[in-house]
Design a protein around this motif. Structure first.
Motif: not given
Lengths: 688, 688
Positions: A122-123, A125, A177, A256, A411, A413
């Motif tokens: 999802e993230t 970064i 991100g 974020g 979440h 990431a």
């Protein structure tokens, strides 16, 4: 004469190639065809997508392409579906990513299929280790693109242009991100002046689908808020953070979240107040929750007193499994120590079954030759992501344990420590751009192969020269054979080469003090905490070499799930690439090759040097295909890399030879440096 | 395990070998047997001879040896006749040389034959470029053993001990003269204080058959005698020199004579007064004649204006042939330029048919890696001495044109510029001792082969260790196979290696400015006289490389006798080792190998580097046979040599590539240095 003539021509052509400073990255402007775009909605992100299509369309001239936002269950996060003339997604970000994918495929000549294309995480970064004064910790590409010392709060048009280029580059590979400041965080980053600058950055990044995040110092309430404590359970502290986070969201509505390095390497943390990591992370998570923000809490912790640093993150975090809020993600470095050229995967992956866990990779080459060595990192990350943890049976790879496939994570990431600075080419080394690119691509698709990534990047970054664009199919064929193939192979071999000339056979953390560039297996000043000194890690003596992490040693093997624990525990079954990570073995231990451990070590170091020499040959040969600016820059870096590889080999072999008391096999090239002089030069340099 | 064990043992043995600082040179004390000596005469020189016999006799225990001085026509100069138990000579010096030869043969195991053994040259002399302040021009082994700055005129017992050791070493290889000071002579050397020190030196050297000589500054009458002129035809000047020489002989009755560097590189000379070299040399010769002294007059002259420096000595001296007194010898460097790694022989050899001519070699490695590179110079000198000048038909070698075989010379001589200083091992590099040794041996027997000299020196210098003496015949065999053979081969290859990595194919004078160590083909500061700059010599341009000395160029070939002139004039017949000495050729000129000139150059430079790497392997392998002090010192020097060889290769190829515009063949290892950085470092260093 004929051969000579063609060589001359080749060299001549090179000088005609337009000089390239590398600033365009893999987004090199190319002639585009007219295209009609059908899109029923209008958002800033869709505008970007349409601009990109007009700018880079290489499909049929005058074709019509349809961009459609429609909810489809098969599409996850910012995923999309593609066809030759359509991009479909659940949201405008998905459209943008689909457009970039479409354009990339047009440019590289790949098939455009209609499969669903969902991001793995999802993230996705970047972590910038950028300080408010503009310096970048472990940055080798110039100062920060976000912060500077003088005129710190003036936003220039140049700043905005650069941030937009940055956003575009990230979006083009799916990065959504960015943490704008160093994990060793300066508290003032939360002051209004800085937050206002964050606001501008966020505005420029937003249309490209990127959210901004900040690293915070855990003691900010005391340092900044003048509170008596920063105890995470103290009501005033909780209130202070709530207010601060409210303030942040008033300035950056889609902020974020926070990244925290706590109770690590001198950074304050909840333990300072008798609290746990969970107490600290949850307090921040509660404050962020109303706004949808997340806490990325780093597991990179170790105290000076433990017998094996490699075990500590696991020991500290496993008891807390299940105690974290669902908007906390524990950020775990790929290996248990610290971004070494090679480490086994961190045992926390897969082991924390009731906590969100995210991998942290290092794009900047702190331990892999900075911006001087050509080291393509995708194979290293692929090795980690595809490692089987066995935590939920065979196939429980690190990738599947973190991307939500196996564990229910609210979440998911993945973070990469950026290698970006103000250098014209962003990353210092032209090939270091490939690591930024690769991180984005792997974050999007955790199962991509390094070879695929290297080929994509090369096609995008090095084919699109003016001479190439005028080229015939003959040129295409020779480019593929004479440039793409050998250079791709060089990239794919480059990380193993670095392991060979730096830390073969599971050696780790034997680099020069502080600067982390050259070799320094001897470094151990009096009074220095042992786990910051190489001898702690290599344990070399006349008896042997390596860190005993077996059940008879530190028992770090026990942190791995079976069958790994047993496999690692036995030198006969332990992969030789991890041998000295898990075992202390005599110098005459017999390797699978039949050689002694000492001889094998010598052969590996030598091989590393020979590999860099072969990279030099590869690169010199492709001169006709590369503009002179980039050709020369890479050629010069490779020369330095070769010298440094020789230094690593000489230093490590001559240092360890003091213990092995065995000759370097006479078939091998001899050292050209003297150990005492290397040590003297190193201590002089690091003292400067 | 067995292999490992033996390696460990080998390394262990090494550490037991008694540490050797090299001060004993090739005269390493060894257990001797009792011997009876019969000798009817008594002189200090005979006493030395008898001492040496007692000290080093390795023949039958209790044998009787007879030393006989008796005039025999077959014996020339200090020649001798040897048998197992007798030495016969015309004088006591001959006895001494015979004794040294006998002892050497006993030690090396050579046959002792009864042939007449005459020296090739009457005078076998070292030139010390030592200055009165103790510095040594082009000396790389510490300060002068003769002069010092502080307490300049105090003679210590340490001085005397060292001078005696020096005399003994020279006598042991037949050297019978030494010039105590630099050819760039300080006038004060003729002052009483210095002459009194010369007296002491002479007294210590005398029993060893060595005469002392001095270099003088031609303007001494003006500088020292306060005369208005130093014109050699001025009666006052003539009187001054006569008086000065009388004074010298009153102090040193067997003074050998004077060495003069006149009208060269800023030194004053007869030309300053409109006189010729002959005028100058003869004036001094007349003053020396009554005492039996000689003048060695150097032919190393060149003016800044000539189009080809290589031609000038010949042009200046040939017209004077026959005009010199019979106690003048023209001292001619081996090549026409200046002690380069490779030069063709000087055309003056053999051409001056009515003048005594002596070769001047350089033992100190001014252009051959100083005391860092292992370069055995005997092959270079052998190459010069055996060069056929054709001046009196085939077989008119340089050796035969200077040793009296072909021309009637009242005096014959050969000079070597010493590599001796206060370093414990005398010469800086342990293997540089071999060059001192080789010079003496060749001066005695101009037809000795380099291989023979190398083997003698190795047996004398490296066999005689304590461990060896206790060794069995097994040890002898393995020493011969595993030490002697490979190390001898390394020595024999070492000069060609240096040529390869420094100045292959006839290149010359492309070294770094002033220091004459590293590469510097670019060096040409504005206003610098052209013939001091490398571009004058290599003439590299996009058209080609090399100095055109053909009939269409400077016509230097014309100074050589046929068939050499024609052979050198045609690139097809010119030996490739001299190709760029005589020819300017295009980069794509086809060599005998079929390669282009550029490629051949690349291969040669690369070969030089590979050769040094092979020397490193050779040396590392012989570790069990060498004491650790000398082993480590040579190992470290070879490492530096390898780095320097790589620097030479990289610098020259990258510099010349700017003109050739051709790639370094891709089969070859790539440069690891950048040209601009090499140049920057070089100019920084030479500016210091």
């Amino acid at each position: 004469m004929k051969h000579l003539f063609s060589v001359c021509c080749s060299l001549f052509i090179t000088t005609l190639l337009f000089a390239q400073d590398g600033h365009e990255l893999w987004l090199r402007s190319s002639k585009s065809q007219p295209v009609n775009i059908v899109c029923s909605k209008k958002t800033p992100t869709l505008s970007v997508a349409m601009d990109e299509l007009r700018r880079g369309w290489q499909g049929k001239s005058g074709a019509t392409i349809t961009l459609t936002i429609t909810k489809e269950k098969a599409l996850k996060y910012d995923g999309f579906k593609l066809s030759e003339n359509a991009v479909q997604a659940n949201n405008d970000k998905g459209i943008l990513y689909g457009v970039y994918e479409l354009l990339r495929r047009q440019q590289t000549g790949e098939n455009i299929t209609s499969e669903v294309n969902n991001p793995s995480y999802e993230t996705r970064i970047l972590n910038h280790w950028d300080n408010p004064d503009g310096s970048v910790e472990r940055g080798y590409a110039g100062h920060s693109i976000f912060w500077r010392k003088d005129e710190a709060f003036t936003v220039t048009s140049q700043d905005k242009k650069l941030w937009q280029e940055y956003a575009r580059a990230n979006a083009s590979v799916g990065i959504n991100g960015t943490v704008l400041n160093n994990v060793n965080a300066a508290p003032q980053i939360l002051n209004a002046d800085y937050l206002n600058r964050v606001k501008v950055i966020a505005e420029i990044l937003r249309p490209y689908g990127m959210k901004v995040y900040l690293s915070v110092k855990f003691s900010s309430p005391a340092l900044l808020g003048k509170l008596k404590t920063s105890d995470p359970l103290d009501p005033e502290v909780i209130a202070w953070w709530k207010a601060k986070i409210k303030e942040i969201y008033s300035i950056v509505p889609d902020f974020g979240g926070l990244l925290v390095k706590a109770s690590s390497e001198g950074q304050p943390g909840p333990q300072d107040f008798g609290r746990t990591h969970a107490d600290g992370a949850n307090m921040l998570a509660d404050a962020l929750k109303p706004y949808g923000g997340i806490v990325m809490w780093r597991a990179f912790v170790y105290s000076p007193n433990d017998k094996d640093r490699a075990k500590q993150a696991y020991n500290e975090f496993m008891p807390l499994d299940g105690q974290f809020r669902d908007n906390v993600i524990i950020q775990v470095k790929n290996g248990p120590i610290d971004f070494q050229p090679r480490e086994p995967f961190s045992p926390l992956f897969g082991a924390m079954k009731n906590t969100s866990v995210m991998p942290e990779f290092q794009i900047t080459q702190e331990y892999l030759g900075h911006a001087t060595h050509l080291v393509f990192l995708a194979p290293m990350w692929e090795e980690c992501l595809q490692s089987d943890t066995y935590q939920k049976g065979e196939g429980s790879t690190v990738a599947r344990c973190t991307d939500g496939s196996i564990y229910q994570q609210n979440h998911t990431a993945i973070a990469g420590v950026a290698n970006i600075g103000l250098d014209a080419n962003w990353c210092g080394h032209h090939f270091a751009q490939a690591n930024w690119y690769a991180f984005g691509r792997l974050a999007w698709n955790v199962n991509l192969k390094s070879e695929q990534i290297a080929e994509e990047w090369l096609r995008l970054t090095f084919y699109n020269d003016s001479s190439a664009r005028t080229g015939s199919s003959d040129y295409n064929a020779s480019w593929t054979n004479d440039f793409l193939k050998p250079v791709k192979q060089m990239m794919l071999d480059s990380r193993e080469a670095a392991v060979n000339y730096m830390t073969p056979l599971g050696l780790h953390h034997i680099m020069s003090a502080n600067e982390h560039y050259g070799p320094g297996p001897w470094w151990a000043p009096k009074g220095m905490r042992a786990d910051w000194t190489p001898p702690y890690y290599h344990q070399a003596s006349v008896i042997g070499i390596g860190f005993d992490r077996t059940t008879k040693g530190s028992d770090a093997v026990e942190q791995y799930h079976q069958p790994l624990a047993s496999q690692f525990n036995d030198p006969a079954t332990c992969p030789e690439k991890f041998l000295l990570w898990f075992h202390h073995l005599p110098w005459n231990y017999t390797m699978k090759s039949g050689r002694t451990l000492w001889d094998e070590l010598c052969y590996d170091y030598d091989k590393g040097v020979q590999q860099v020499r072969s990279f030099q040959k590869t690169w010199d040969k492709v001169q006709p295909y590369v503009d002179s600016t980039r050709f020369t820059a890479v050629q010069r870096s490779l020369r330095s890399q070769c010298q440094n590889a020789i230094l690593w080999k000489d230093a490590c072999l001559l240092y360890f030879q003091q213990f092995s008391r065995m000759p370097i096999p006479y078939a091998l090239e001899r050292p050209v440096n003297n150990l005492d002089e290397i040590i003297k030069n190193d201590s002089r340099r690091t003292a400067e």
